[in-house]
Design a protein around this motif. Structure first.
Motif, short mmCIF file in Angstrom:
data_model
loop_
_atom_site.label_atom_id
_atom_site.label_comp_id
_atom_site.label_asym_id
_atom_site.label_seq_id
_atom_site.Cartn_x
_atom_site.Cartn_y
_atom_site.Cartn_z
N VAL A 127 0.86 -1.17 0.00
CA VAL A 127 0.00 0.00 0.00
C VAL A 127 0.90 1.22 0.00
O VAL A 127 1.73 1.39 0.88
CB VAL A 127 -0.93 0.02 1.24
N ALA A 128 0.74 2.06 -1.01
CA ALA A 128 1.47 3.34 -1.09
C ALA A 128 2.97 3.15 -0.94
O ALA A 128 3.65 3.95 -0.32
CB ALA A 128 0.95 4.30 -0.03
N GLY A 129 3.51 2.06 -1.51
CA GLY A 129 4.95 1.86 -1.51
C GLY A 129 5.50 1.15 -0.30
O GLY A 129 6.66 0.76 -0.28
N ALA A 130 4.71 0.98 0.76
CA ALA A 130 5.16 0.29 1.96
C ALA A 130 4.48 -1.07 2.04
O ALA A 130 3.36 -1.24 1.57
CB ALA A 130 4.83 1.11 3.20
N ARG A 131 5.18 -2.05 2.62
CA ARG A 131 4.59 -3.37 2.73
C ARG A 131 4.52 -3.79 4.19
O ARG A 131 5.34 -3.37 5.03
CB ARG A 131 5.37 -4.40 1.93
N LEU A 143 4.34 -3.68 11.53
CA LEU A 143 5.65 -3.20 11.13
C LEU A 143 5.65 -3.08 9.62
O LEU A 143 5.37 -4.05 8.91
CB LEU A 143 6.76 -4.16 11.59
N TRP A 144 5.96 -1.88 9.14
CA TRP A 144 5.96 -1.60 7.71
C TRP A 144 7.39 -1.48 7.22
O TRP A 144 8.29 -1.06 7.96
CB TRP A 144 5.24 -0.28 7.42
N LEU A 152 9.99 7.64 4.15
CA LEU A 152 9.11 8.33 5.09
C LEU A 152 7.83 8.80 4.40
O LEU A 152 6.75 8.76 5.00
CB LEU A 152 9.85 9.52 5.71
N ARG A 153 7.96 9.21 3.15
CA ARG A 153 6.74 9.60 2.40
C ARG A 153 5.82 8.39 2.22
O ARG A 153 4.59 8.51 2.31
CB ARG A 153 7.12 10.18 1.04
N SER A 154 6.41 7.22 1.96
CA SER A 154 5.60 6.01 1.82
C SER A 154 4.90 5.67 3.13
O SER A 154 3.72 5.27 3.14
CB SER A 154 6.48 4.83 1.39
N PHE A 155 5.59 5.83 4.25
CA PHE A 155 4.97 5.56 5.54
C PHE A 155 3.85 6.57 5.82
O PHE A 155 2.81 6.20 6.37
CB PHE A 155 6.02 5.60 6.65
N ALA A 156 4.07 7.82 5.45
CA ALA A 156 3.03 8.84 5.63
C ALA A 156 1.81 8.50 4.80
O ALA A 156 0.66 8.64 5.27
CB ALA A 156 3.57 10.22 5.28
N ASP A 157 2.03 8.04 3.58
CA ASP A 157 0.90 7.66 2.71
C ASP A 157 0.09 6.54 3.36
O ASP A 157 -1.14 6.59 3.39
CB ASP A 157 1.42 7.19 1.35
N ARG A 158 0.78 5.55 3.87
CA ARG A 158 0.07 4.41 4.47
C ARG A 158 -0.64 4.85 5.76
O ARG A 158 -1.77 4.42 6.03
CB ARG A 158 1.04 3.28 4.75
N ALA A 159 0.03 5.67 6.55
CA ALA A 159 -0.59 6.15 7.79
C ALA A 159 -1.85 6.96 7.51
O ALA A 159 -2.84 6.85 8.24
CB ALA A 159 0.42 6.97 8.58
#
Length: 277
Positions: free
Chosen positions: A4-8, A50-51, A77-84
């Motif tokens: 999702v949004a670059g993070a797994r 955990l992403w 960090l942008r990917s984590f923000a997208d997922r969050a």
């Protein structure tokens, strides 16, 4: 893997790689490493997810009661923000290395603001070995039958430090359960005088390498008499006897506490930041 949004989303098949990544930064990762060592990576047992970003886990972030970025370049960090953002905010704080937390908050703020408070400078300090001052021999683990004596001090500490009463919302049941868990694990310490707590501290997270000291508090009537110094030294001494590094983080503006920890032998190794909701 779910993407999702670059993070797994990681699971127990990734445990060896995650352990190696966390071992590379054991002090800053203590809070998350302690949970994973006990519960693995299954979200239900872990109490969060955990992403990761990148095939070699170049970016890592824990999402649970707190959102904790562990490593990663700006793109991760942008990917984590997208997922969050997709998940919605369910955490009470964003906490970790300042160089990760602050840019992550920049990305999340348009969706999650306002924060109740942003603390951008919190020195992360460590002590490897015994303290440089004599520990207080009267500081000891709190017994389960003493929780009603200990709890008012814990509430006072939390209210002073975080700025909210931990009993709000559920009448204190959740906070009492957390304190009881620490007491039951032998990780809550206090000095009692006449049935009253005059010093308290806890080992909030305990990994195989590091113990993170939290909740240091001295009764207002005893402040300025060295209780915080020798009391914290007693907890650090316990950790040294267990073969653990002692760590803690403190607000940069709290010069009194920083001086106390310096006398004990703690040195700064990094800076944390916390965003409180």
């Amino acid at each position: 893997m779910l993407r999702v949004a670059g993070a797994r989303l990681l699971d127990d098949r990734d445990r060896a790689g995650v352990r190696a990544a966390l071992d590379a930064d054991p002090v800053a990762a203590c809070m998350v490493a302690a949970r994973i060592e006990v519960a693995g990576l299954d979200p239900w047992r872990l109490g969060g997810e955990l992403w990761a970003v990148g095939p070699r886990l170049d970016g890592l972030c824990f999402s649970g009661a707190n959102l904790v970025p562990l490593r990663g370049e700006r793109s991760a960090l942008r990917s984590f923000a997208d997922r969050a953002r997709r998940h919605g905010r369910g955490c009470s704080s964003l906490v970790g290395r300042a160089e990760l937390v602050l840019p992550l908050w920049d990305d999340l703020a348009p969706a999650w603001a306002p924060a109740r408070e942003v603390r951008p400078d919190q020195p992360l300090m460590v002590l490897a070995g015994p303290p440089a001052v004599t520990p207080d021999p009267l500081v000891r683990p709190v017994r389960p039958d003493e929780i009603d004596l200990y709890l008012p001090a814990a509430i006072a500490m939390f209210t002073e430090e975080v700025g909210v009463d931990p009993r709000a919302g559920d009448g204190g049941a959740g906070y009492r359960a957390r304190v009881a868990e620490l007491v039951g694990a032998g990780r809550a310490f206090a000095r009692f005088e006449d049935g009253q707590v005059v010093f308290k501290a806890e080992i909030g997270a305990l990994s195989s390498q590091v113990g993170q000291i939290q909740g240091v508090w001295v009764h207002p009537s005893r402040r300025g008499h060295g209780y915080g110094t020798i009391g914290t030294a007693a907890v650090a001494d316990r950790l040294a006897a267990m073969g653990r590094i002692s760590s803690l983080y403190v607000n940069g503006f709290n010069h009194v506490a920083r001086s106390v920890y310096g006398r004990i032998g703690f040195t700064q190794v990094a800076s944390f930041a916390t965003v409180l909701f």
